[in-house]
Write an enzyme that holds these catalytic residues in place. Structure first.
Site, PDB file in Angstrom:
ATOM      1  CG  ASN A  98      -4.868 -34.412 -69.103  1.00 34.32           C
ATOM      2  OD1 ASN A  98      -4.507 -35.282 -69.900  1.00 34.32           O
ATOM      3  ND2 ASN A  98      -6.047 -34.428 -68.530  1.00 34.32           N
ATOM      4  CG  ASP A 335     -12.304 -37.719 -73.220  1.00 31.53           C
ATOM      5  OD1 ASP A 335     -11.120 -37.758 -72.831  1.00 31.53           O
ATOM      6  OD2 ASP A 335     -13.166 -36.984 -72.677  1.00 31.53           O
TER       7      ASP A 335
HETATM    8 ZN   LIG Z   1     -11.466 -32.958 -72.468  1.00 34.20          ZN
END
Ligand SMILES: [Zn+2]
Length: 465
Positions: A98, A335
């Site tokens: 992303n 993350d």
């Molecule tokens: Zn995520």
């Protein structure tokens, strides 16, 4: 010849069921020998690193990292993100697609490989998008992404809501032998929730993000994995119900797996109400923080406690830890999601989701799993090495003779304080600054080269007096 001898360490290689005191010899970037013969076969004049009392293990792999390049290099870059990885003890990362533009085409994959080759401190593997522009409407060119070398596909940050499209993507990915990773979030149920739906969201007047919003998609993924036979990996699990669903599916042999991030098994939603509320409510669930003096302090509505999925209840935290302990959750990751100060320094509702994590995840995992006696070191290290390597077919994660000499040296008992000034990331959005942590990577070796060592870092800092 380029050679390095790691002498006297406790060598833990979970893939080979190995936990022994041994020397490791590295020659020309590969593991050349391990055990008694490592010392005796070392070439004359070999560089020797004494690692007595330390753990020597395969280089740690973080399969869920946002490097923000291309397009968002004010937050992070391949150079700064991989420097943070090296400092955290990681020799390989998988970057999420992303970015801006997103990694939904072969050209962007090639660009990242090129930049990583010249500027990356550690190995960078690339995850491609499931859908074009991560818009959830049209499949990305999965075949050409695979040809360019992506190791998985995911729309992370977003979640494909159309089940038929997800099914087709799974069938394609399966044909190309690519695992599909999924950020599990049902949009119609979550809407614009900003924190876990429960007591604290009500008390704080913030919109709730219910656990069922994650569990619904975990259940969908289990059903689609069964229907298609494709492998699905559920990212950053946060809810007790997700662990229960995954446990049942794995018992039935469904090709599904899951990962967890330290913030979800360390903090709870009470943290959003500030440290004064958090410590008495849920502080006892953090290893080493049961004393009532000198605890870290933060204010209510601190946006460094806003992530997606959100911090959940103490019962959810316990369920994630239990899922890691019994093997339901296979993989640990950060993350790592850097954001600029100006983006986070706004009202809680408007701040972006995410925190940095590469430099604290090993310590928090050691505290919550190893020091608290839920997992032994070998099982914990497996979740950072052979488990992600096998899922994604990375050809890493072991200390086999002949393997790439990617090695992390860990002092599991080292106590240290995470200072924002010491972070290698471009961003400063971690909730753990000033925390006294236990366990630390002390040297990171990639392809036989020391890319980060504690001594080198200390030497680089000018003495104060
Ligand atoms: Zn995520």
């Amino acid at each position: 010849m380029n050679a390095l001898l790691l002498a006297g360490g406790r060598v833990i290689d979970p893939a080979n069921d190995m936990d022994v005191l041994a020397d490791v010899l590295i020659v020309n970037g590969k593991i050349a020998a391990l055990g008694k013969e490592a010392g005796t076969t070392a070439p004359a004049g070999v560089e020797r690193l004494a690692v007595n009392g330390l753990v020597v293990c395969p280089g740690l792999i973080d399969l869920h990292v946002h490097l923000r390049e291309p397009g968002q290099t004010a937050k992070e870059s391949i150079a700064s993100g991989t420097a943070a990885a090296a400092q955290g003890g990681f020799t390989s990362v998988v970057c999420m697609p992303n970015t801006s533009p997103p990694i939904d085409n072969a050209g962007t994959v090639a660009l990242i490989h090129e930049v990583a080759e010249s500027q990356g401190k550690v190995n960078v593997f690339v995850a491609g998008a499931i859908t074009k522009n991560i818009a959830g409407e049209e499949m990305a060119p999965i075949g050409s992404l695979k040809r360019e070398g992506v190791v998985a596909i995911t729309d992370d940050g977003h979640c494909v809501q159309n089940h038929e499209l997800m099914r087709r993507a799974l069938e394609y990915a399966n044909m190309f032998d690519l695992p599909v990773m999924d950020h599990c979030q049902d949009y119609s149920l979550v809407t614009d929730g900003v924190m876990h739906e429960g007591y604290w969201s009500t008390a704080l007047g913030l919109r709730g993000w219910p656990s069922a919003g994650e569990e619904l998609i975990v259940a969908r993924n289990i059903l689609l994995a069964e229907t298609t036979g494709a492998r699905i990996h559920c990212q950053h699990l946060s809810a007790a119900g997700s662990v229960r669903l995954l446990r049942g599916a794995k018992k039935r042999g469904v090709p599904i797996s899951g990962e967890a991030c330290p913030h979800h098994f360390t903090l709870t939603d009470a943290a959003v109400a500030g440290s004064e509320k958090f410590w008495p409510a849920d502080g006892a669930g953090i290893f080493g923080f049961d004393s009532h003096s000198d605890l870290p302090r933060w204010a209510a509505y601190d946006t460094n406690l806003k992530m997606n999925p959100p911090l959940r209840s103490a019962a959810d935290r316990e369920a994630i830890l239990a899922g890691l302990a019994d093997g339901t959750i296979d993989i640990l990751c950060s993350d790592h999601a850097p954001h600029c100060d100006y983006e986070k320094e706004v009202e809680f509702d408007y701040a972006p989701f995410g925190i940095t994590g590469l430099e604290t995840e090993l310590a928090l995992s050691l505290m919550q799993l190893y020091h608290s006696k839920r997992l032994d070191l070998a099982k914990l290290i497996a979740k950072y090495t052979i488990a992600p390597a096998r899922l994604l077919g990375l050809g890493k994660g072991t200390l086999n003779v002949g393997a790439d000499a990617d090695i992390t040296i860990i002092d599991p008992d080292r106590e240290w304080v995470f200072e924002s000034t010491a972070s290698a990331s471009k961003s400063r959005n971690s909730p753990f600054y000033g925390w006294r942590l236990k366990g630390k990577g002390v040297a990171t070796i990639v392809g036989g080269k020391k890319v980060w060592t504690e001594e080198a870092e200390a030497a680089a800092v000018p003495a104060l007096l």
